[in-house]
Design an enzyme around this catalytic site. Sequence first.
Site, PDB file in Angstrom:
ATOM      1  N   SER A   7       0.642  -1.097  -0.183  1.00  0.00           N
ATOM      2  CA  SER A   7       0.017  -0.163  -0.066  1.00  0.00           C
ATOM      3  C   SER A   7       1.007   1.261   0.014  1.00  0.00           C
ATOM      4  O   SER A   7       1.437   1.434   1.025  1.00  0.00           O
ATOM      5  CB  SER A   7      -1.010  -0.003   1.330  1.00  0.00           C
ATOM      6  OG  SER A   7      -1.325   1.363   1.349  1.00  0.00           O
ATOM      7  N   HIS A  32      -1.265  -1.352  -4.357  1.00  0.00           N
ATOM      8  CA  HIS A  32      -2.610  -0.743  -3.597  1.00  0.00           C
ATOM      9  C   HIS A  32      -2.711   0.540  -3.266  1.00  0.00           C
ATOM     10  O   HIS A  32      -1.730   1.110  -2.906  1.00  0.00           O
ATOM     11  CB  HIS A  32      -2.548  -1.647  -2.210  1.00  0.00           C
ATOM     12  CG  HIS A  32      -3.876  -1.468  -1.601  1.00  0.00           C
ATOM     13  ND1 HIS A  32      -4.990  -2.357  -1.794  1.00  0.00           N
ATOM     14  CD2 HIS A  32      -3.990  -0.813  -0.328  1.00  0.00           C
ATOM     15  CE1 HIS A  32      -5.905  -2.023  -0.978  1.00  0.00           C
ATOM     16  NE2 HIS A  32      -5.403  -0.753  -0.199  1.00  0.00           N
ATOM     17  N   ASP A  34      -4.755   3.613  -1.911  1.00  0.00           N
ATOM     18  CA  ASP A  34      -5.894   3.870  -0.892  1.00  0.00           C
ATOM     19  C   ASP A  34      -6.390   5.232  -1.294  1.00  0.00           C
ATOM     20  O   ASP A  34      -5.758   6.510  -1.025  1.00  0.00           O
ATOM     21  CB  ASP A  34      -5.271   3.816   0.480  1.00  0.00           C
ATOM     22  CG  ASP A  34      -5.039   2.399   0.912  1.00  0.00           C
ATOM     23  OD1 ASP A  34      -5.973   1.723   0.854  1.00  0.00           O
ATOM     24  OD2 ASP A  34      -3.739   2.197   1.252  1.00  0.00           O
ATOM     25  N   MET A  36      -9.123   8.201  -0.021  1.00  0.00           N
ATOM     26  CA  MET A  36      -9.795   8.524   1.005  1.00  0.00           C
ATOM     27  C   MET A  36     -10.366   9.896   0.528  1.00  0.00           C
ATOM     28  O   MET A  36      -9.702  10.755   0.317  1.00  0.00           O
ATOM     29  CB  MET A  36      -8.859   8.280   2.248  1.00  0.00           C
ATOM     30  CG  MET A  36      -8.350   7.312   2.538  1.00  0.00           C
ATOM     31  SD  MET A  36      -7.287   7.154   4.122  1.00  0.00           S
ATOM     32  CE  MET A  36      -6.707   5.546   4.090  1.00  0.00           C
ATOM     33  N   HIS A  65      -8.397   0.914  -3.763  1.00  0.00           N
ATOM     34  CA  HIS A  65      -9.301   0.915  -2.591  1.00  0.00           C
ATOM     35  C   HIS A  65     -10.124   2.117  -2.230  1.00  0.00           C
ATOM     36  O   HIS A  65      -9.599   3.031  -1.930  1.00  0.00           O
ATOM     37  CB  HIS A  65      -8.561   0.204  -1.448  1.00  0.00           C
ATOM     38  CG  HIS A  65      -9.224   0.053  -0.008  1.00  0.00           C
ATOM     39  ND1 HIS A  65      -8.637   0.031   1.124  1.00  0.00           N
ATOM     40  CD2 HIS A  65     -10.547  -0.117   0.164  1.00  0.00           C
ATOM     41  CE1 HIS A  65      -9.396  -0.339   2.040  1.00  0.00           C
ATOM     42  NE2 HIS A  65     -10.753  -0.155   1.470  1.00  0.00           N
ATOM     43  N   MET A  67     -12.180   4.333  -0.273  1.00  0.00           N
ATOM     44  CA  MET A  67     -13.033   4.508   0.736  1.00  0.00           C
ATOM     45  C   MET A  67     -13.487   5.969   0.688  1.00  0.00           C
ATOM     46  O   MET A  67     -13.102   7.102   1.344  1.00  0.00           O
ATOM     47  CB  MET A  67     -11.919   4.694   1.916  1.00  0.00           C
ATOM     48  CG  MET A  67     -11.412   3.243   2.289  1.00  0.00           C
ATOM     49  SD  MET A  67      -9.641   3.293   3.462  1.00  0.00           S
ATOM     50  CE  MET A  67      -8.691   3.259   1.921  1.00  0.00           C
ATOM     51  N   MET A 136     -11.147  -5.990   5.903  1.00  0.00           N
ATOM     52  CA  MET A 136     -10.444  -4.820   6.842  1.00  0.00           C
ATOM     53  C   MET A 136     -10.093  -5.528   7.978  1.00  0.00           C
ATOM     54  O   MET A 136     -10.931  -5.813   8.921  1.00  0.00           O
ATOM     55  CB  MET A 136     -11.187  -3.448   6.913  1.00  0.00           C
ATOM     56  CG  MET A 136     -11.326  -2.434   5.644  1.00  0.00           C
ATOM     57  SD  MET A 136      -9.920  -2.135   4.734  1.00  0.00           S
ATOM     58  CE  MET A 136      -8.954  -1.413   6.319  1.00  0.00           C
ATOM     59  N   ASP A 174      -6.542  -6.398   4.437  1.00  0.00           N
ATOM     60  CA  ASP A 174      -5.625  -5.157   4.637  1.00  0.00           C
ATOM     61  C   ASP A 174      -6.209  -4.568   5.961  1.00  0.00           C
ATOM     62  O   ASP A 174      -6.880  -4.389   6.495  1.00  0.00           O
ATOM     63  CB  ASP A 174      -6.649  -4.061   3.619  1.00  0.00           C
ATOM     64  CG  ASP A 174      -6.244  -2.781   3.159  1.00  0.00           C
ATOM     65  OD1 ASP A 174      -5.134  -2.547   3.953  1.00  0.00           O
ATOM     66  OD2 ASP A 174      -6.620  -2.068   2.679  1.00  0.00           O
TER      67      ASP A 174
HETATM   68  C1  DX5 Z   1      -6.232   1.750   5.597  1.00  0.00           C
HETATM   69  C2  DX5 Z   1      -5.675   1.496   4.424  1.00  0.00           C
HETATM   70  C3  DX5 Z   1      -4.493   0.230   4.280  1.00  0.00           C
HETATM   71  C4  DX5 Z   1      -3.133   1.010   4.877  1.00  0.00           C
HETATM   72  C5  DX5 Z   1      -2.665  -0.272   5.479  1.00  0.00           C
HETATM   73  O1  DX5 Z   1      -7.428   2.248   5.677  1.00  0.00           O
HETATM   74  O2  DX5 Z   1      -6.899   0.613   3.552  1.00  0.00           O
HETATM   75  O3  DX5 Z   1      -4.440  -0.037   2.944  1.00  0.00           O
HETATM   76  O4  DX5 Z   1      -2.513   1.514   4.114  1.00  0.00           O
HETATM   77  O5  DX5 Z   1      -1.588   0.014   6.138  1.00  0.00           O
HETATM   78  P1  DX5 Z   1      -0.728  -0.759   7.182  1.00  0.00           P
HETATM   79  O6  DX5 Z   1      -0.182  -2.187   6.461  1.00  0.00           O
HETATM   80  O7  DX5 Z   1       0.513  -0.069   7.651  1.00  0.00           O
HETATM   81  O8  DX5 Z   1      -1.725  -1.146   8.227  1.00  0.00           O
HETATM   82 ZN    ZN Z   2      -6.453  -0.145   1.790  1.00  0.00          ZN
END
Ligand code: DX5
Ligand code: ZN
Length: 220
Positions: A7, A32, A34, A36, A65, A67, A136, A174
Site C-alpha cells: 500500500s 494497492h 488507498d 480517501m 481501494h 474509501m 479490513m 488489509d
Molecule cells: C487503511 C488502508 C490500508 C493501509 C494499511 O485504511 O486501507 O491499505 O495502508 O496500512 P498498514 O499495512 O500499515 O496497516
Molecule cells: Zn487499503
Amino acid sequence: MISIAPSILSADFARLADEIARIQDGGANLVHVDVMDGHFVPNLTIGPPVIEALARETNLPLDCHLMIEGADAVIGDYIRAGAARVTVHVEACPHLHRTVHRIREAGAMAGVAINPATPLESLYEILPDVGQVLIMSVNPGFGGQRFIRASLEKIARLAASIQQRQLEVAIEVDGGVTVDNAAELIKAGARILVAGSAIFGKPDPALATRDLRKAAEAGL
Ligand code: DX5
Ligand code: ZN
C-alpha cells in the site's frame, strides 16, 4: 498463488515512482492505492490524476481501494486513469449491485470491502458478482494501526462460504499485515496481502516485500 499488494499510503508521496520501482524489484504483484475522501474516513489522500501518473510509471496492476462516498459518480474516472481493480465499501454504497456492475462494465475487476464491525452476511448477495473481497483488519483511514485478531476467524468463515458456493472470489486482507501474521492469514484463506508500514516503513521495501511473501508461503 499469493499476491503481495504493497500500500503506497505509507510510501514517500514525493517519490512515488521510486517507491514503486522498489516494490517491483521485490516481486510485488499489485500496487494497492488507498483513496480517501475525508468523509467516509477521516483522512484525505489521492484521486484520479495521481493514479494516472502511477499508471504511466508501472505495469503492475493498480488495486484501488475506494474509501469514499458517492463512488458511482467517479468510478469511471478511476478506471480511465488506469485502475485495474476497484474495490468499494459495502458501508458506503447504498446501491452496491449497481456500483459493482458499473465497475465491471467499465472494464475493471470489482471488489467489495467490509469494515471490522460489518458482518459477512452483508456480502451474501453480491459475492457471485465480484472478483475479490477485501476484509479490513483495522478500521480504515490510516496506515500503521494494529491488526484486529478477530479478522482471522472472519476470513476463515468467508473462505468456507466461497468454497461451499463454488465461487471464484479472492480474499484480500488489509490493515496491520506483517511477517508475524502473514502465514496465519494465508492459512485462514486470504490470498492477497496488503501491507503499508510493513513494507514502506522498512529501510529496504524490496527486501520487505520478499520477506512478506516468504512468511506468507509458510501458511500454504
Ligand atoms: C487503511 C488502508 C490500508 C493501509 C494499511 O485504511 O486501507 O491499505 O495502508 O496500512 P498498514 O499495512 O500499515 O496497516
Ligand atoms: Zn487499503
